[in-house]
Design an enzyme around this catalytic site. Sequence first.
Site, PDB file in Angstrom:
ATOM      1  N   HIS A 130       8.830   5.613   9.470  1.00 28.37           N
ATOM      2  CA  HIS A 130       9.684   4.564   8.361  1.00 28.37           C
ATOM      3  C   HIS A 130      11.043   5.037   8.097  1.00 28.37           C
ATOM      4  O   HIS A 130      11.396   6.239   8.522  1.00 28.37           O
ATOM      5  CB  HIS A 130       8.918   4.812   6.923  1.00 28.37           C
ATOM      6  CG  HIS A 130       9.461   3.729   5.875  1.00 28.37           C
ATOM      7  ND1 HIS A 130      10.576   4.003   5.020  1.00 28.37           N
ATOM      8  CD2 HIS A 130       8.960   2.740   5.317  1.00 28.37           C
ATOM      9  CE1 HIS A 130      10.855   3.041   4.291  1.00 28.37           C
ATOM     10  NE2 HIS A 130       9.694   2.217   4.509  1.00 28.37           N
ATOM     11  N   ASP A 207       4.605  12.793   5.884  1.00 24.98           N
ATOM     12  CA  ASP A 207       5.228  11.628   4.953  1.00 24.98           C
ATOM     13  C   ASP A 207       3.588  10.931   4.774  1.00 24.98           C
ATOM     14  O   ASP A 207       3.126  10.468   5.683  1.00 24.98           O
ATOM     15  CB  ASP A 207       5.962  10.736   5.842  1.00 24.98           C
ATOM     16  CG  ASP A 207       6.046   9.482   5.229  1.00 24.98           C
ATOM     17  OD1 ASP A 207       5.383   9.042   3.999  1.00 24.98           O
ATOM     18  OD2 ASP A 207       6.915   8.472   5.449  1.00 24.98           O
ATOM     19  N   GLN A 210       1.374   6.195   3.354  1.00 25.97           N
ATOM     20  CA  GLN A 210       0.150   5.644   3.616  1.00 25.97           C
ATOM     21  C   GLN A 210      -1.078   6.196   3.751  1.00 25.97           C
ATOM     22  O   GLN A 210      -2.094   5.523   4.136  1.00 25.97           O
ATOM     23  CB  GLN A 210       0.360   4.782   4.791  1.00 25.97           C
ATOM     24  CG  GLN A 210       1.661   3.973   4.832  1.00 25.97           C
ATOM     25  CD  GLN A 210       1.832   2.764   3.847  1.00 25.97           C
ATOM     26  OE1 GLN A 210       0.520   2.366   3.445  1.00 25.97           O
ATOM     27  NE2 GLN A 210       2.884   1.987   3.726  1.00 25.97           N
ATOM     28  N   LYS A 233       1.996   3.411  -4.276  1.00 25.16           N
ATOM     29  CA  LYS A 233       1.142   3.064  -3.167  1.00 25.16           C
ATOM     30  C   LYS A 233      -0.347   3.306  -3.464  1.00 25.16           C
ATOM     31  O   LYS A 233      -1.287   3.318  -2.634  1.00 25.16           O
ATOM     32  CB  LYS A 233       1.532   3.404  -2.034  1.00 25.16           C
ATOM     33  CG  LYS A 233       3.066   2.876  -1.397  1.00 25.16           C
ATOM     34  CD  LYS A 233       3.425   3.293   0.081  1.00 25.16           C
ATOM     35  CE  LYS A 233       4.949   2.921   0.360  1.00 25.16           C
ATOM     36  NZ  LYS A 233       5.279   1.554   0.538  1.00 25.16           N
ATOM     37  N   CYS A 371      10.860  -1.674   7.867  1.00 22.43           N
ATOM     38  CA  CYS A 371      11.590  -0.361   7.755  1.00 22.43           C
ATOM     39  C   CYS A 371      11.391   0.495   8.787  1.00 22.43           C
ATOM     40  O   CYS A 371      11.274   1.419   8.745  1.00 22.43           O
ATOM     41  CB  CYS A 371      11.502   0.350   6.459  1.00 22.43           C
ATOM     42  SG  CYS A 371      12.013  -0.824   4.923  1.00 22.43           S
TER      43      CYS A 371
HETATM   44  N1  7TS Z   1       7.158   6.305   4.399  1.00 23.21           N
HETATM   45  C1  7TS Z   1       6.081   5.316   4.701  1.00 23.21           C
HETATM   46  C2  7TS Z   1       5.208   5.748   5.752  1.00 23.21           C
HETATM   47  C3  7TS Z   1       6.245   4.192   4.160  1.00 23.21           C
HETATM   48  O1  7TS Z   1       5.236   3.327   4.219  1.00 23.21           O
HETATM   49  C4  7TS Z   1       7.143   3.884   2.977  1.00 23.21           C
HETATM   50  C5  7TS Z   1       7.271   2.402   2.124  1.00 23.21           C
HETATM   51  C6  7TS Z   1       7.880   4.825   2.675  1.00 23.21           C
HETATM   52  C7  7TS Z   1       7.836   6.193   3.437  1.00 23.21           C
HETATM   53  C8  7TS Z   1       8.893   4.804   1.613  1.00 23.21           C
HETATM   54  O2  7TS Z   1       8.182   4.755   0.283  1.00 23.21           O
HETATM   55  P1  7TS Z   1       8.936   4.338  -0.906  1.00 23.21           P
HETATM   56  O3  7TS Z   1       7.870   4.333  -1.936  1.00 23.21           O
HETATM   57  O4  7TS Z   1      10.061   5.517  -1.202  1.00 23.21           O
HETATM   58  O5  7TS Z   1       9.737   3.183  -0.733  1.00 23.21           O
HETATM   59  N2  7TS Z   1       6.684   1.625   3.278  1.00 23.21           N
HETATM   60  C9  7TS Z   1       6.561   0.214   2.843  1.00 23.21           C
HETATM   61  C10 7TS Z   1       6.146  -0.868   3.758  1.00 23.21           C
HETATM   62  O6  7TS Z   1       5.444  -0.620   4.571  1.00 23.21           O
HETATM   63  N3  7TS Z   1       6.355  -1.902   3.148  1.00 23.21           N
HETATM   64  O7  7TS Z   1       7.046  -1.924   1.928  1.00 23.21           O
HETATM   65  C11 7TS Z   1       7.379  -0.502   1.933  1.00 23.21           C
END
Ligand code: 7TS
Length: 413
Positions: A130, A207, A210, A233, A371
């Site tokens: 990401h 990370d 997910q 999430k 992203c």
């Molecule tokens: N890493 C992964 C693997 C992610 O899927 C996401 C967000 C992030 C980092 C960033 O997370 P945040 O909570 O700090 O924004 N992924 C997604 C997505 O797949 N669609 O919207 C956000």
Amino acid sequence: MNIPENKILIDIENIRKDFPILSTLVHGKPLVYLDNAATTQKPNAVLNMQNVYYKEQNANIHRGVHHLSETATFEYEKARGKIKNFINAADNKEIIFTAGTTAGINLVAHSFGKTFLKAGDEVIISAMEHHSNIVPWQMICEEQGAHLRIIPMNDEGELLLDEYKKLLTPKTKIVSVVYISNSLGTVNPVKQIVELAHRNGSKVLIDGAQAVAHTKVDVRELDCDFFVFSGHKIFGPTGVGVLYGKASLLEQMKPYQGGGDMILSVTFEKTTFNDLPYKFEAGTPNIAGVIGLGAAIDYINSIGLDAVEEYEQSLLEYGTGLLRAVKGLRLIGTAKAKAGILSFVLENAHPHDIGTILDRQGIAIRTGHHCTQPVMQRFGIPATARASISFYNTKAELDVLVSGIEKVKEIFG
Ligand code: 7TS
């Protein structure tokens, strides 16, 4: 894996009642929420806990002698203990509350980078990160004169471990990789990635954005040095997240941000910093968010991640079969080890149009690059349509998704 329906321990009917939004209508149709990789929906347990906090406990933490402040501090620190147990960290001081995954990675990139990265050093990430696990490392590498190296992947969306081994050199200070890819669904062999890095003397950040809502995570078993995830999430509130770090490393690292709560003493000449975890929690944190996240952890524990994983795998298998049967549809991300993410492209229809037409039928998916622009470049496509599953989804909803896709095909011929 072919699991008979009656062996699955998920009580879908009752679980869905825990999430008020799941019984709402969108454009007059029952909501089919398949955008769980972007954010998950919130159960009553989380909504109620936040309400109770603001109605009955609201005060600032770590700084009042009065009853409300002591109650809020107690609840905030209780949530830290829940997270520690949830990922099996060794100590509460290894759990740092952040604003989310992005904030956690920026904290490590900056703080680890300023402490340990020198000119000529290397940082390894993978081809399926990401943007939040790319850009912070690019920024700190540029500042410190270090270089970014990328683990490539094959056409199924699996990392090439032999190439990874070749990238590991004495210059490698840290490896930062995603556990489960948000755009491909690949489940990476993170334990093996950690072992190889450690044999090379390099640290590892995982990370887990997910991962935590879909599989059991044990940071001590993985032996990772850092692990990050977002509350939203995993059925918790937005604006809160977790950074796990081994205490021995966090203790050596410089603070990321300065301010209240992260100090022991301040004079104009010199400041001494607070102990872990407070050294990395400057300012008033998202107290309600942290307490809500604690409630989300209790909720997921009450269902059990083993049951969740088994059920989601059965949904993934079912959905994959349905999508494979749609003519003109190509799945992007076909790794052997996969989580509940179905990314696809359709002949003659742009993903954005697919998303818009599905929305009119009450179906929420995400379209775009998710992203992960380098993933799109690797597959030579501008975007995908992505359905992402949670344990409150059903096979019937996947049937609705596929009928929706058939409508898209009718419109686009
Ligand atoms: N890493 C992964 C693997 C992610 O899927 C996401 C967000 C992030 C980092 C960033 O997370 P945040 O909570 O700090 O924004 N992924 C997604 C997505 O797949 N669609 O919207 C956000």
